[in-house]
Scaffold this motif. Structure first.
Motif, PDB file in Angstrom:
ATOM      1  N   GLU A 203       8.197   0.040   9.241  1.00 57.39           N
ATOM      2  CA  GLU A 203       8.626   0.762   8.046  1.00 57.39           C
ATOM      3  C   GLU A 203       7.735   1.985   7.826  1.00 57.39           C
ATOM      4  O   GLU A 203       8.197   3.021   7.373  1.00 57.39           O
ATOM      5  CB  GLU A 203       8.559  -0.143   6.811  1.00 57.39           C
ATOM      6  N   ARG A 204       6.466   1.819   8.147  1.00 56.31           N
ATOM      7  CA  ARG A 204       5.568   2.945   7.970  1.00 56.31           C
ATOM      8  C   ARG A 204       5.935   4.062   8.943  1.00 56.31           C
ATOM      9  O   ARG A 204       6.020   5.228   8.587  1.00 56.31           O
ATOM     10  CB  ARG A 204       4.117   2.516   8.199  1.00 56.31           C
ATOM     11  N   GLY A 207       9.016   5.865   7.890  1.00 57.60           N
ATOM     12  CA  GLY A 207       8.945   6.544   6.598  1.00 57.60           C
ATOM     13  C   GLY A 207       9.584   5.759   5.474  1.00 57.60           C
ATOM     14  O   GLY A 207       9.545   6.174   4.319  1.00 57.60           O
ATOM     15  N   THR A 208      10.181   4.609   5.793  1.00 52.41           N
ATOM     16  CA  THR A 208      10.855   3.829   4.756  1.00 52.41           C
ATOM     17  C   THR A 208       9.846   3.105   3.866  1.00 52.41           C
ATOM     18  O   THR A 208      10.179   2.740   2.743  1.00 52.41           O
ATOM     19  CB  THR A 208      11.812   2.796   5.374  1.00 52.41           C
ATOM     20  N   GLU A 210       7.257   4.316   2.407  1.00 52.98           N
ATOM     21  CA  GLU A 210       6.987   5.148   1.243  1.00 52.98           C
ATOM     22  C   GLU A 210       8.099   4.968   0.207  1.00 52.98           C
ATOM     23  O   GLU A 210       7.851   4.882  -0.986  1.00 52.98           O
ATOM     24  CB  GLU A 210       6.888   6.602   1.682  1.00 52.98           C
ATOM     25  N   GLN A 211       9.323   4.906   0.715  1.00 52.65           N
ATOM     26  CA  GLN A 211      10.470   4.728  -0.176  1.00 52.65           C
ATOM     27  C   GLN A 211      10.368   3.384  -0.914  1.00 52.65           C
ATOM     28  O   GLN A 211      10.697   3.287  -2.082  1.00 52.65           O
ATOM     29  CB  GLN A 211      11.753   4.795   0.663  1.00 52.65           C
ATOM     30  N   LEU A 212       9.882   2.361  -0.203  1.00 49.93           N
ATOM     31  CA  LEU A 212       9.735   1.051  -0.838  1.00 49.93           C
ATOM     32  C   LEU A 212       8.591   1.058  -1.847  1.00 49.93           C
ATOM     33  O   LEU A 212       8.660   0.414  -2.886  1.00 49.93           O
ATOM     34  CB  LEU A 212       9.471  -0.026   0.223  1.00 49.93           C
ATOM     35  N   LEU A 213       7.539   1.808  -1.524  1.00 49.15           N
ATOM     36  CA  LEU A 213       6.361   1.796  -2.399  1.00 49.15           C
ATOM     37  C   LEU A 213       6.599   2.533  -3.708  1.00 49.15           C
ATOM     38  O   LEU A 213       5.901   2.295  -4.682  1.00 49.15           O
ATOM     39  CB  LEU A 213       5.152   2.402  -1.667  1.00 49.15           C
ATOM     40  N   VAL A 214       7.579   3.444  -3.744  1.00 56.26           N
ATOM     41  CA  VAL A 214       7.879   4.102  -5.019  1.00 56.26           C
ATOM     42  C   VAL A 214       8.970   3.344  -5.783  1.00 56.26           C
ATOM     43  O   VAL A 214       9.366   3.749  -6.852  1.00 56.26           O
ATOM     44  CB  VAL A 214       8.308   5.577  -4.861  1.00 56.26           C
ATOM     45  N   SER A 215       9.447   2.251  -5.204  1.00 55.91           N
ATOM     46  CA  SER A 215      10.460   1.442  -5.880  1.00 55.91           C
ATOM     47  C   SER A 215       9.745   0.345  -6.682  1.00 55.91           C
ATOM     48  O   SER A 215       8.539   0.171  -6.565  1.00 55.91           O
ATOM     49  CB  SER A 215      11.401   0.821  -4.852  1.00 55.91           C
ATOM     50  N   LEU A 217       9.560  -2.592  -6.075  1.00 52.34           N
ATOM     51  CA  LEU A 217       9.054  -3.649  -5.196  1.00 52.34           C
ATOM     52  C   LEU A 217       7.521  -3.591  -5.168  1.00 52.34           C
ATOM     53  O   LEU A 217       6.940  -2.563  -4.830  1.00 52.34           O
ATOM     54  CB  LEU A 217       9.612  -3.420  -3.787  1.00 52.34           C
ATOM     55  N   ARG A 218       6.872  -4.723  -5.504  1.00 50.08           N
ATOM     56  CA  ARG A 218       5.397  -4.718  -5.528  1.00 50.08           C
ATOM     57  C   ARG A 218       4.854  -5.047  -4.139  1.00 50.08           C
ATOM     58  O   ARG A 218       5.530  -5.695  -3.345  1.00 50.08           O
ATOM     59  CB  ARG A 218       4.894  -5.762  -6.522  1.00 50.08           C
ATOM     60  N   LEU A 371      -3.416   2.676   0.291  1.00 47.57           N
ATOM     61  CA  LEU A 371      -2.573   3.551  -0.520  1.00 47.57           C
ATOM     62  C   LEU A 371      -3.333   4.809  -0.929  1.00 47.57           C
ATOM     63  O   LEU A 371      -2.739   5.805  -1.290  1.00 47.57           O
ATOM     64  CB  LEU A 371      -2.084   2.803  -1.763  1.00 47.57           C
ATOM     65  N   ASP A 372      -4.670   4.773  -0.879  1.00 51.62           N
ATOM     66  CA  ASP A 372      -5.433   5.962  -1.280  1.00 51.62           C
ATOM     67  C   ASP A 372      -5.760   6.850  -0.098  1.00 51.62           C
ATOM     68  O   ASP A 372      -5.757   6.408   1.014  1.00 51.62           O
ATOM     69  CB  ASP A 372      -6.738   5.536  -1.965  1.00 51.62           C
TER      70      ASP A 372
ATOM     71  N   LEU B  59       4.049   9.954  -8.234  1.00 51.27           N
ATOM     72  CA  LEU B  59       4.819   8.751  -7.901  1.00 51.27           C
ATOM     73  C   LEU B  59       3.953   7.504  -7.812  1.00 51.27           C
ATOM     74  O   LEU B  59       4.451   6.413  -7.595  1.00 51.27           O
ATOM     75  CB  LEU B  59       5.520   8.945  -6.547  1.00 51.27           C
ATOM     76  N   LEU B  61       1.671   7.032  -5.427  1.00 55.09           N
ATOM     77  CA  LEU B  61       1.317   6.737  -4.035  1.00 55.09           C
ATOM     78  C   LEU B  61      -0.114   7.159  -3.732  1.00 55.09           C
ATOM     79  O   LEU B  61      -0.719   6.689  -2.771  1.00 55.09           O
ATOM     80  CB  LEU B  61       2.262   7.460  -3.072  1.00 55.09           C
ATOM     81  N   LEU B  62      -0.644   8.070  -4.533  1.00 51.76           N
ATOM     82  CA  LEU B  62      -2.020   8.522  -4.356  1.00 51.76           C
ATOM     83  C   LEU B  62      -2.713   8.478  -5.708  1.00 51.76           C
ATOM     84  O   LEU B  62      -2.095   8.770  -6.731  1.00 51.76           O
ATOM     85  CB  LEU B  62      -2.041   9.985  -3.867  1.00 51.76           C
ATOM     86  N   LYS B  84       8.037   3.575 -11.808  1.00 49.47           N
ATOM     87  CA  LYS B  84       8.833   3.294 -10.606  1.00 49.47           C
ATOM     88  C   LYS B  84      10.247   2.806 -10.923  1.00 49.47           C
ATOM     89  O   LYS B  84      11.191   3.094 -10.200  1.00 49.47           O
ATOM     90  CB  LYS B  84       8.113   2.257  -9.730  1.00 49.47           C
ATOM     91  N   ARG B  93      11.192  13.219   4.647  1.00 49.11           N
ATOM     92  CA  ARG B  93      11.718  12.513   5.820  1.00 49.11           C
ATOM     93  C   ARG B  93      12.955  11.736   5.407  1.00 49.11           C
ATOM     94  O   ARG B  93      13.089  11.344   4.256  1.00 49.11           O
ATOM     95  CB  ARG B  93      10.664  11.549   6.365  1.00 49.11           C
ATOM     96  N   THR B  95      14.740   8.606   4.864  1.00 48.30           N
ATOM     97  CA  THR B  95      14.147   7.283   4.710  1.00 48.30           C
ATOM     98  C   THR B  95      15.173   6.179   4.479  1.00 48.30           C
ATOM     99  O   THR B  95      14.869   5.180   3.866  1.00 48.30           O
ATOM    100  CB  THR B  95      13.148   7.258   3.550  1.00 48.30           C
ATOM    101  N   TYR B  97      17.594   3.196   6.255  1.00 48.38           N
ATOM    102  CA  TYR B  97      17.473   2.389   7.465  1.00 48.38           C
ATOM    103  C   TYR B  97      18.591   2.765   8.427  1.00 48.38           C
ATOM    104  O   TYR B  97      19.766   2.592   8.128  1.00 48.38           O
ATOM    105  CB  TYR B  97      17.518   0.906   7.115  1.00 48.38           C
ATOM    106  N   TYR B 109      18.975  -0.731  -1.480  1.00 44.65           N
ATOM    107  CA  TYR B 109      18.216   0.043  -2.458  1.00 44.65           C
ATOM    108  C   TYR B 109      18.685  -0.253  -3.880  1.00 44.65           C
ATOM    109  O   TYR B 109      17.879  -0.335  -4.806  1.00 44.65           O
ATOM    110  CB  TYR B 109      18.280   1.538  -2.138  1.00 44.65           C
ATOM    111  N   TYR B 113      16.348  -2.029  -7.125  1.00 48.46           N
ATOM    112  CA  TYR B 113      16.176  -1.538  -8.493  1.00 48.46           C
ATOM    113  C   TYR B 113      16.888  -2.422  -9.511  1.00 48.46           C
ATOM    114  O   TYR B 113      17.050  -2.037 -10.659  1.00 48.46           O
ATOM    115  CB  TYR B 113      16.691  -0.100  -8.599  1.00 48.46           C
TER     116      TYR B 113
END
Lengths: 372, 323
Positions: A203-204, A207-208, A210-215, A217-218, A371-372, B59, B61-62, B84, B93, B95, B97, B109, B113
């Motif tokens: 997934e990394r 690129g998917t 990243e999409q999961l990490l902003v959802s 989903l924990r 994540l950092d 977001l 992520l950082l 989120k 990219r 993203t 599947y 997806y 959500y």
């Protein structure tokens, strides 16, 4: 939370089903490997092509050669006139054993003045063949000597100390009883590690992740959702390989089956922890696979399968306790061959539990850190 | 599920002194900006300016090195779970599947959500219509053409009807007609109340935004509506010069050093100066002497690209850097 995890698991299985390479690879690969190893080690070493150099050429020497031929182990195939030819046969591997009967052999026997000599030359580059041949040759010679005593001197009752080693747990010293469980544990290890390690790395890479990490989903849900399909696949693989071990190669199951099934599941969880750790630190699937092989080779060394742990230097022996596979193999063989109960494995189960907890906590920590 | 938490403010985004450092490199340097709800906010800058780093901080992520920010009124560090649930994100990219079908991607997806059942079916149908993918629901995503993938990605990002949408270079590598259609769709979303945060390095797209921020070397060097930025940051008017040998002309005009800015746009030269028309005879004379072959010279309305270059220069002068 549960709905999100189930949703992820469903997605994983759809992807696994579509993957034309991975699915056969993780189911068939280990089974084929197990069968190959088990089959090649389940046959005793027999009918070794043997070179005979009979320099005595007497009735007695011919009798001795016949005695060798009557054993299961030796097939007198090459009859040589000269000891120098032995070297050639051993060199190119056509015959790993040569028996040299010197001239004066039968004379020595009948005079009784000095013990007649017999020379057995073995190819030491194949230790297991050489060992088997040496033991078998001693047996052949001992029984021929006894036969001679009876015939020559009519001695029928000689009191000798009869020393017999009894081997417990693997009475016939069947090599398969040793290698098959080890191979099974190792294959199970590879499958669990590979499926788990590719999960997040893939997934990394795509690129998917990243999409999961902003959802919503924990991270913990992601790890659980990735681990469960890997557990299911590994466990199915385990059951399949166990069936082959028990029913095709007749490795005995003397202990409790439920205990075996429970401990194996536990072992799979621990190895998955490693897999997910690798998955977390790898940027690509290729990196993950490389790490799997490095870890697998290291654990293999410390498993006690290839190299006996007793023969390792003390620090390495201590280090070997970190290898989950070592503990699992002790438990696994114990249940199969010794029929031991859970009480016999408290230290090993404890060790597995500690390794599991440490690896999983470390993985969660690394995942957050990344994540950092 | 955690209960509703109070929002800290009514802005879609509010960033205060937001900073991200990687070792010795400062990717985002104490930036300030606010985004009102329902607006299309363009975040502009060259590659490596800090656009993606800023988005990634917003977001969750950082983690920011310094400063703070809220998205939809929630703190990006302590309340990122709340954020989120309410946002959609479409990254640079692709993203989705590739080994799932169109329908399976939307299902996955959507359910992530918490959209399910009848609601999911309805919204899926709408997205499939919107992306022009009717009849392709069971097709594997990897077999779709580029423009379709793009629209499907947008569809999955807005399937759960987010309050705010983050788009990181959404139209990179997309043909002009698809780009136009894409922007029309964004307008519709914004009219319906969705806040849109979009990064781009296409300056023509920036004209579509309600508000803009220019980021360069991690600092915001201009912000406001496209019009106000042009008025504030353009030092003079723009003269567009077409000549046979643009390279010769560029060097010659730069040597004159009468102008705020002399820059190459494809084969054309843009020249910026206050009262630029008064310089026309001088320019004509110079180009004739150097044999640059002047074809035409027109006064034009400044584009955002002119403004951007102008503001970068302004910033560099302030800091004493080389132009």
């Amino acid at each position: 939370m549960l709905a999100r995890i189930l949703n992820l698991i469903r997605k994983e299985f759809i992807q696994l089903r579509r993957d034309r390479l991975l699915a056969p690879f993780i189911i068939l690969g280990p089974v084929v490997e197990l069968i190959a190893v088990a089959y090649s080690t389940s046959h005793p070493i027999e009918h070794i092509p043997t070179a005979i150099v009979d320099l005595d050429r007497s009735q007695r020497s011919r009798e001795l050669v016949a005695a060798f031929g009557n054993s299961q182990t030796f097939d007198p195939t090459y009859y040589l006139y000269d000891q120098t030819e032995v070297r050639t046969l051993l060199d190119n591997g056509t015959s790993p054993v040569a028996i040299v009967i010197p001239s004066g052999f039968s004379q020595g026997l009948s005079s009784g003045a000095e013990n007649p000599q017999l020379q057995i030359i073995l190819d030491g580059s194949e230790p297991s063949v050489a060992q088997t041949a040496e033991m078998a040759a001693q047996g052949v010679v001992a029984s021929y000597s006894a036969q001679l005593m009876r015939e020559e001197w009519g001695v029928s009752q000689v009191a000798t100390i009869d020393s017999r080693a009894r081997v417990w747990f693997n009475e016939e010293l069947k090599e398969a009883n040793y290698t098959v469980p080890a191979e099974l544990a190792f294959m199970l290890y590879m499958v669990a590690l590979m499926v788990a390690s590719l999960g997040i790395a893939r997934e990394r890479e795509l690129g998917t992740l990243e999409q999961l990490l902003v959802s919503p989903l924990r991270p913990i849900e992601l790890i659980i959702g990735k681990a469960i399909p890997a557990v299911i696949i590994s466990y199915l693989d385990f059951l399949l390989m166990l069936a082959i071990t028990l029913f095709i190669f007749h490795v005995p199951l003397r202990g409790s089956l439920p205990l075996l099934l429970t401990v194996s599941l536990f072992y799979i969880f621990v190895e998955l922890g490693w897999g997910i750790m690798i998955s977390t630190i790898s940027n690509t699937q290729q990196q993950a696979l490389l790490l799997v092989f490095i870890l697998a080779m290291t654990e293999m060394v410390f498993s006690g399968y290839a190299i006996p742990i007793e023969s390792m230097p003390r620090p390495l022996q201590l280090l070997s306790n970190l290898a989950a596979i070592k503990h699992f193999l002790i438990i696994f063989r114990g249940i199969l061959l010794k029929g031991a109960g859970v009480g016999a494995f408290i230290p090993e189960i404890l060790a597995l539990a500690i390794i599991g907890v440490v690896v999983v906590s470390l993985t969660l920590w690394v995942f957050r850190k990344r994540l950092d | 599920m955690t209960g509703e938490k109070p929002r800290l403010n009514d802005y879609a985004v509010q960033a205060v002194e937001l900073t991200k450092k990687f070792d010795n490199f400062t990717a985002v340097d104490h930036i300030h900006f606010t985004i009102e709800r329902g607006e299309i906010f363009g975040f502009l800058g060259p590659n490596g300016a800090g656009k993606t780093t800023t988005i990634r901080m917003l977001l969750g992520l950082l983690r920011p090195t310094e400063g703070e920010a809220t998205v939809l009124g929630y703190d990006i560090v302590t309340q990122s779970e709340e954020i989120k649930k309410r946002i959609g994100y479409m990254s640079q990219r692709f993203t989705l599947y590739q080994d799932l079908t169109v329908s399976e991607n939307l299902d996955f997806y959507g359910r992530t959500y918490g959209v399910r059942g009848k609601e999911l079916a309805q919204r899926k149908e709408f997205m499939i219509d919107m992306a022009g993918l009717k009849g392709h629901e069971k097709e594997l995503t990897k077999n779709l053409a580029g423009g379709w993938k793009q629209r499907l990605a947008l569809g999955t990002a807005i399937l759960h009807e987010p309050e705010m949408l983050f788009l990181d270079e959404p139209t990179a590598g997309v043909d002009p007609i698809s780009r136009q259609a894409f922007w029309n769709f964004l307008y519709r979303l914004a009219e319906e109340g969705t806040t849109i945060f979009v990064t781009t390095h296409y300056m023509d797209e920036a004209e579509h935004c309600h508000n803009l921020a220019f980021i360069h070397n991690g600092r915001i060097i201009a912000q406001g509506t496209p019009q106000s930025i042009k008025e504030k940051h353009m030092k003079g008017e723009v003269l567009e010069i077409d000549c046979q040998r643009a390279d010769v002309a560029l060097a010659a005009l730069r040597e004159l050093s009468h102008f705020e800015e002399v820059a190459l746009y494809g084969s054309l030269i843009h020249l910026v100066a206050q009262g630029v028309e008064g310089y026309e005879p001088l320019i004509e004379e110079t180009l004739r002497q150097k044999g640059a072959g002047l074809r035409s010279m027109d006064l034009i309305a400044p584009s955002l690209e002119d403004v951007f270059i102008s503001s970068i220069k302004e910033q560099s002068n302030l800091r004493g850097d080389l132009p």
